[in-house]
Design a protein around this motif. Structure first.
Motif, PDB file in Angstrom:
ATOM      1  N   UNK A 169      -3.593  13.619 -12.513  1.00 49.79           N
ATOM      2  CA  UNK A 169      -2.502  13.753 -11.545  1.00 49.79           C
ATOM      3  C   UNK A 169      -2.830  12.943 -10.297  1.00 49.79           C
ATOM      4  N   UNK A 170      -3.697  13.501  -9.427  1.00 48.86           N
ATOM      5  CA  UNK A 170      -4.087  12.781  -8.218  1.00 48.86           C
ATOM      6  C   UNK A 170      -5.483  13.198  -7.787  1.00 48.86           C
ATOM      7  N   UNK A 213      -0.046  10.407 -11.107  1.00 47.79           N
ATOM      8  CA  UNK A 213       1.276  10.859 -10.690  1.00 47.79           C
ATOM      9  C   UNK A 213       2.113   9.704 -10.149  1.00 47.79           C
ATOM     10  N   UNK A 214       1.474   8.794  -9.387  1.00 45.19           N
ATOM     11  CA  UNK A 214       2.206   7.651  -8.851  1.00 45.19           C
ATOM     12  C   UNK A 214       2.581   6.691  -9.973  1.00 45.19           C
ATOM     13  N   UNK A 215       1.635   6.453 -10.881  1.00 48.26           N
ATOM     14  CA  UNK A 215       1.953   5.580 -12.027  1.00 48.26           C
ATOM     15  C   UNK A 215       3.153   6.109 -12.783  1.00 48.26           C
ATOM     16  N   UNK A 216       3.154   7.390 -13.070  1.00 47.31           N
ATOM     17  CA  UNK A 216       4.244   7.949 -13.861  1.00 47.31           C
ATOM     18  C   UNK A 216       5.574   7.897 -13.108  1.00 47.31           C
ATOM     19  N   UNK A 260       8.060   8.893  -4.611  1.00 43.13           N
ATOM     20  CA  UNK A 260       7.535   7.531  -4.726  1.00 43.13           C
ATOM     21  C   UNK A 260       8.567   6.523  -5.221  1.00 43.13           C
ATOM     22  N   UNK A 261       9.814   6.926  -5.346  1.00 46.21           N
ATOM     23  CA  UNK A 261      10.818   6.043  -5.956  1.00 46.21           C
ATOM     24  C   UNK A 261      11.004   4.740  -5.180  1.00 46.21           C
ATOM     25  N   UNK A 269       0.841  -1.204   0.000  1.00 45.55           N
ATOM     26  CA  UNK A 269       0.000   0.000   0.000  1.00 45.55           C
ATOM     27  C   UNK A 269       0.873   1.250   0.000  1.00 45.55           C
ATOM     28  N   UNK A 270       0.526   2.205  -0.852  1.00 43.51           N
ATOM     29  CA  UNK A 270       1.299   3.443  -0.966  1.00 43.51           C
ATOM     30  C   UNK A 270       0.625   4.586  -0.212  1.00 43.51           C
TER      31      UNK A 270
END
Length: 256
Positions: free
Chosen positions: A146-147, A65-68, A49-50, A34-35
């Motif tokens: 984005x989010x 944004x997290x996907x990218x 998020x790296x 889970x993020x």
């Protein structure tokens, strides 16, 4: 079958069972932990998020944004629901299901839940408090640009529609049978059954709102409504007999 997948889970849109079915395609080790799950956690990450990169399967109330940041070229899927019904369901969930204590009632993180427990449905869906509007104003559009956990978005409808059109599959809550027929073709019969969804129907949701509240909520969600119509058209095209060749092509691309 896809060897990578990123599920942009639209809240209160019939996605929990779908995520479970897709998750079963991947081993535990392939699944990202889970993020984030709300605006507070999104602010804490601040775009960092790296640490979550390198997994094969992502699913949550995450934005593009997290996907990218971590998914790169990982194929995306999402779930759609008529926005009015989704928000009525969200209100009922906050009001009747989510439990918070007295301290949380005054905690800004739980403000939307606290307001759902104190406001009528009409007053909640028309409320201009940012803690509420993050859920009730074009949430899916912002998620796909984005989010969903930020009210800021510089995306446009055309680019989001193009993003949707590039998805190998998506789920439409009001059309579960058609959605899963499409899934069977795209995922080569590997997706298990999705349990019957006991969701508030469109007519029932609309009937719970006064006319003025319905119009106000509709006005807040013009972009989400446009995306819903676009997705529904795409789903119905995908399950038409003429789509057989496209199904085969998509399945071959995903297994490559």
């Amino acid at each position: 079958m896809a060897d990578r997948l990123f599920v942009l889970h639209n809240p209160k849109a019939g996605g929990t069972s779908v995520v479970s079915a897709l998750r079963a395609l991947f081993s535990y080790e392939q699944q990202c932990p889970r993020i984030e799950n709300d605006a507070a956690e999104h602010r804490l990450h601040a775009g960092r998020y790296s640490a979550y990169a390198g997994y094969s399967f992502y699913a949550g109330h995450y934005g593009r944004d997290i996907h990218d940041a971590v998914g790169g070229r990982t194929p995306c899927v999402t779930n759609f629901r008529w926005p009015v019904a989704r928000i009525v369901s969200l209100y009922r969930y906050f009001r009747l299901v989510v439990e918070i204590d007295d301290a949380q009632m005054i905690d800004p993180r739980f403000r939307a839940v606290a307001l759902a427990k104190t406001l009528s449905l009409d007053d909640f869906v028309t409320c201009d408090d940012p803690a509420v509007e993050i859920h009730t104003r074009d949430h899916h559009f912002r998620q796909l640009t984005a989010s969903g956990w930020s009210l800021e978005s510089d995306g446009d409808l055309a680019s989001v529609k193009t993003f949707i059109d590039a998805m190998p599959w998506f789920f439409v809550c009001e059309h579960p049978q058609e959605s899963m027929i499409w899934a069977s073709a795209v995922f080569q019969g590997r997706v298990g059954p999705v349990p019957h969804l006991n969701e508030t129907g469109a007519a029932e949701a609309a009937a719970q709102l006064s006319p003025w509240a319905y119009r106000a909520l509709d006005a807040k969600n013009q972009r989400d409504l446009a995306l819903y119509r676009h997705a529904l058209d795409g789903l119905l095209r995908a399950v038409s007999p003429a789509a057989d060749a496209a199904w085969a092509s998509t399945a071959m691309r995903m297994s490559a």
